[in-house]
Scaffold this motif. Structure first.
Motif, PDB file in Angstrom:
ATOM      1  N   ALA A  19       0.836  -1.208   0.000  1.00  0.00           N
ATOM      2  CA  ALA A  19       0.000   0.000   0.000  1.00  0.00           C
ATOM      3  C   ALA A  19       0.870   1.257   0.000  1.00  0.00           C
ATOM      4  CB  ALA A  19      -0.934   0.007   1.208  1.00  0.00           C
ATOM      5  N   TRP A  20       2.050   1.152   0.582  1.00  0.00           N
ATOM      6  CA  TRP A  20       2.965   2.286   0.694  1.00  0.00           C
ATOM      7  C   TRP A  20       3.802   2.497  -0.555  1.00  0.00           C
ATOM      8  CZ3 TRP A  20       3.661   6.592   3.101  1.00  0.00           C
ATOM      9  CH2 TRP A  20       4.918   7.189   3.158  1.00  0.00           C
ATOM     10  N   GLU A  21       4.354   1.393  -1.131  1.00  0.00           N
ATOM     11  CA  GLU A  21       5.331   1.619  -2.187  1.00  0.00           C
ATOM     12  C   GLU A  21       5.266   0.687  -3.386  1.00  0.00           C
ATOM     13  OE1 GLU A  21       9.144   1.451  -0.335  1.00  0.00           O
ATOM     14  OE2 GLU A  21       8.806  -0.532   0.506  1.00  0.00           O
ATOM     15  N   HIS A  22       4.130   0.038  -3.606  1.00  0.00           N
ATOM     16  CA  HIS A  22       4.009  -0.752  -4.828  1.00  0.00           C
ATOM     17  C   HIS A  22       4.203   0.181  -6.018  1.00  0.00           C
ATOM     18  CE1 HIS A  22       2.147  -3.072  -8.069  1.00  0.00           C
ATOM     19  NE2 HIS A  22       2.460  -4.144  -7.341  1.00  0.00           N
ATOM     20  N   LYS A  23       4.855  -0.298  -7.078  1.00  0.00           N
ATOM     21  CA  LYS A  23       5.208   0.604  -8.173  1.00  0.00           C
ATOM     22  C   LYS A  23       4.006   1.160  -8.935  1.00  0.00           C
ATOM     23  CE  LYS A  23       6.401  -3.192 -11.285  1.00  0.00           C
ATOM     24  NZ  LYS A  23       7.474  -3.794 -12.069  1.00  0.00           N
ATOM     25  N   TRP A  24       2.830   0.549  -8.830  1.00  0.00           N
ATOM     26  CA  TRP A  24       1.666   1.068  -9.531  1.00  0.00           C
ATOM     27  C   TRP A  24       0.554   1.528  -8.591  1.00  0.00           C
ATOM     28  CZ3 TRP A  24       2.872  -3.969 -11.975  1.00  0.00           C
ATOM     29  CH2 TRP A  24       3.744  -3.815 -13.062  1.00  0.00           C
ATOM     30  N   GLU A  25       0.302   0.791  -7.549  1.00  0.00           N
ATOM     31  CA  GLU A  25      -0.853   1.066  -6.696  1.00  0.00           C
ATOM     32  C   GLU A  25      -0.403   1.339  -5.270  1.00  0.00           C
ATOM     33  OE1 GLU A  25      -3.800  -1.979  -9.066  1.00  0.00           O
ATOM     34  OE2 GLU A  25      -2.702  -2.698  -7.324  1.00  0.00           O
ATOM     35  N   SER A  26       0.033   2.571  -5.029  1.00  0.00           N
ATOM     36  CA  SER A  26       0.513   2.887  -3.688  1.00  0.00           C
ATOM     37  C   SER A  26       0.490   4.393  -3.461  1.00  0.00           C
ATOM     38  CB  SER A  26       1.938   2.373  -3.506  1.00  0.00           C
ATOM     39  OG  SER A  26       2.840   3.093  -4.330  1.00  0.00           O
ATOM     40  N   ASP A  37      -4.603   3.822   4.108  1.00  0.00           N
ATOM     41  CA  ASP A  37      -3.593   4.270   3.141  1.00  0.00           C
ATOM     42  C   ASP A  37      -4.125   4.181   1.716  1.00  0.00           C
ATOM     43  OD1 ASP A  37      -1.791   4.691   5.210  1.00  0.00           O
ATOM     44  OD2 ASP A  37      -0.368   3.160   4.541  1.00  0.00           O
ATOM     45  N   THR A  38      -4.738   3.057   1.374  1.00  0.00           N
ATOM     46  CA  THR A  38      -5.208   2.884  -0.003  1.00  0.00           C
ATOM     47  C   THR A  38      -6.404   3.789  -0.312  1.00  0.00           C
ATOM     48  OG1 THR A  38      -6.527   0.933   0.609  1.00  0.00           O
ATOM     49  CG2 THR A  38      -4.299   0.548  -0.206  1.00  0.00           C
ATOM     50  N   TRP A  39      -7.249   4.035   0.673  1.00  0.00           N
ATOM     51  CA  TRP A  39      -8.386   4.944   0.500  1.00  0.00           C
ATOM     52  C   TRP A  39      -7.882   6.331   0.095  1.00  0.00           C
ATOM     53  CZ3 TRP A  39     -13.633   4.990   0.460  1.00  0.00           C
ATOM     54  CH2 TRP A  39     -14.274   6.201   0.693  1.00  0.00           C
ATOM     55  N   HIS A  40      -6.907   6.839   0.845  1.00  0.00           N
ATOM     56  CA  HIS A  40      -6.403   8.181   0.552  1.00  0.00           C
ATOM     57  C   HIS A  40      -5.507   8.214  -0.684  1.00  0.00           C
ATOM     58  CE1 HIS A  40      -8.355  10.339   3.729  1.00  0.00           C
ATOM     59  NE2 HIS A  40      -8.059   9.339   4.547  1.00  0.00           N
ATOM     60  N   ALA A  41      -4.875   7.108  -1.016  1.00  0.00           N
ATOM     61  CA  ALA A  41      -4.138   7.052  -2.286  1.00  0.00           C
ATOM     62  C   ALA A  41      -5.119   7.210  -3.446  1.00  0.00           C
ATOM     63  CB  ALA A  41      -3.367   5.741  -2.401  1.00  0.00           C
ATOM     64  N   GLY A  42      -6.274   6.564  -3.349  1.00  0.00           N
ATOM     65  CA  GLY A  42      -7.301   6.703  -4.383  1.00  0.00           C
ATOM     66  C   GLY A  42      -7.833   8.126  -4.470  1.00  0.00           C
ATOM     67  N   GLN A  43      -8.060   8.754  -3.319  1.00  0.00           N
ATOM     68  CA  GLN A  43      -8.528  10.146  -3.332  1.00  0.00           C
ATOM     69  C   GLN A  43      -7.479  11.059  -3.960  1.00  0.00           C
ATOM     70  OE1 GLN A  43      -9.554  10.529   0.906  1.00  0.00           O
ATOM     71  NE2 GLN A  43     -11.647  10.941   0.221  1.00  0.00           N
ATOM     72  N   THR A  44      -6.227  10.791  -3.669  1.00  0.00           N
ATOM     73  CA  THR A  44      -5.140  11.597  -4.226  1.00  0.00           C
ATOM     74  C   THR A  44      -5.044  11.393  -5.736  1.00  0.00           C
ATOM     75  OG1 THR A  44      -3.963  11.513  -2.123  1.00  0.00           O
ATOM     76  CG2 THR A  44      -2.664  12.065  -4.073  1.00  0.00           C
ATOM     77  N   ALA A  45      -5.184  10.163  -6.196  1.00  0.00           N
ATOM     78  CA  ALA A  45      -5.155   9.892  -7.635  1.00  0.00           C
ATOM     79  C   ALA A  45      -6.285  10.638  -8.339  1.00  0.00           C
ATOM     80  CB  ALA A  45      -5.261   8.392  -7.891  1.00  0.00           C
ATOM     81  N   LEU A  46      -7.459  10.657  -7.733  1.00  0.00           N
ATOM     82  CA  LEU A  46      -8.584  11.378  -8.327  1.00  0.00           C
ATOM     83  C   LEU A  46      -8.316  12.886  -8.334  1.00  0.00           C
ATOM     84  CD1 LEU A  46     -11.370  11.448  -9.570  1.00  0.00           C
ATOM     85  CD2 LEU A  46     -12.332  11.418  -7.260  1.00  0.00           C
ATOM     86  N   ALA A  47      -7.780  13.428  -7.255  1.00  0.00           N
ATOM     87  CA  ALA A  47      -7.455  14.861  -7.216  1.00  0.00           C
ATOM     88  C   ALA A  47      -6.448  15.204  -8.305  1.00  0.00           C
ATOM     89  CB  ALA A  47      -6.907  15.237  -5.835  1.00  0.00           C
ATOM     90  N   ARG A  48      -5.489  14.330  -8.546  1.00  0.00           N
ATOM     91  CA  ARG A  48      -4.498  14.582  -9.602  1.00  0.00           C
ATOM     92  C   ARG A  48      -5.165  14.585 -10.975  1.00  0.00           C
ATOM     93  NH1 ARG A  48       1.310  12.225  -9.329  1.00  0.00           N
ATOM     94  NH2 ARG A  48       1.562  14.179 -10.468  1.00  0.00           N
ATOM     95  N   ARG A  49      -6.093  13.684 -11.192  1.00  0.00           N
ATOM     96  CA  ARG A  49      -6.801  13.658 -12.480  1.00  0.00           C
ATOM     97  C   ARG A  49      -7.640  14.925 -12.654  1.00  0.00           C
ATOM     98  NH1 ARG A  49      -9.354   9.051 -15.941  1.00  0.00           N
ATOM     99  NH2 ARG A  49      -7.381   8.165 -15.282  1.00  0.00           N
ATOM    100  N   LEU A  50      -8.320  15.328 -11.597  1.00  0.00           N
ATOM    101  CA  LEU A  50      -9.108  16.562 -11.655  1.00  0.00           C
ATOM    102  C   LEU A  50      -8.215  17.772 -11.933  1.00  0.00           C
ATOM    103  CD1 LEU A  50     -11.534  15.898  -8.666  1.00  0.00           C
ATOM    104  CD2 LEU A  50     -12.133  15.953 -11.100  1.00  0.00           C
TER     105      LEU A  50
END
Length: 158
Positions: free
Chosen positions: A14-21, A141-154
């Motif tokens: 969840a912290w450092e996977h190369k694609w989903e972290s 961790d994964t919940w907020h990684a998803g929120q961050t990914a969405l914010a970056r897309r926006l």
């Protein structure tokens, strides 16, 4: 693999996977991008000493703050007294926020690594059993990684 080792593996992914972290989604975030507030958060009340709600800086600060608190809870299972939530010290930049997140994550990981499998049945200060609590910590961790990914897309399509 022991139970504790399994939780550590999940936390590490969840912290450092190369694609989903968290680290993957934060790679390349600029100060400007991190400070941008998605419109859906514009009406949210801002807490004193915190970045604006919904910003990537808020996500980073929130995760770091929670990790510090979670480490305290992990280190005091079966305690009658719930450890107080640590105070947050405001920071001046995303770089400072990221440094705090790294330090908080390392502290949280060390707290989990110190556990024995028998500790997984103990109760932490919020009333959850340790095994359930660790699963929640990783999901956080994964919940907020998803929120961050969405914010970056926006941000990219604003």
């Amino acid at each position: 693999m022991t139970g504790v080792e399994t939780y550590l593996r999940q936390l590490d992914d969840a912290w450092e996977h190369k694609w989903e972290s968290l680290r993957a989604v934060l790679d390349g975030v600029s100060e400007e991008e991190a400070a941008w507030q998605p419109p859906c958060y514009a009406a949210e009340e801002r807490e004193e000493g915190w970045p604006p709600p919904g910003t990537i800086r808020w996500q980073v600060a929130h995760i770091a703050h929670c990790k510090r608190h979670y480490a305290l809870l992990i280190r005091s299972p079966d305690s009658v007294d719930r450890p107080p939530v640590p105070e947050r010290t405001p920071s001046a930049s995303l770089e400072e926020d990221r440094a705090e997140l790294d330090a908080a994550h390392n502290d949280q990981r060390a707290a989990i690594a110190d556990l024995e499998d028998a500790d997984l049945q103990k109760v932490v200060g919020n009333g959850m059993r340790m095994d359930e609590f660790l699963a929640m910590v990783i999901r956080h961790d994964t919940w907020h990684a998803g929120q961050t990914a969405l914010a970056r897309r926006l941000w990219r399509t604003k």
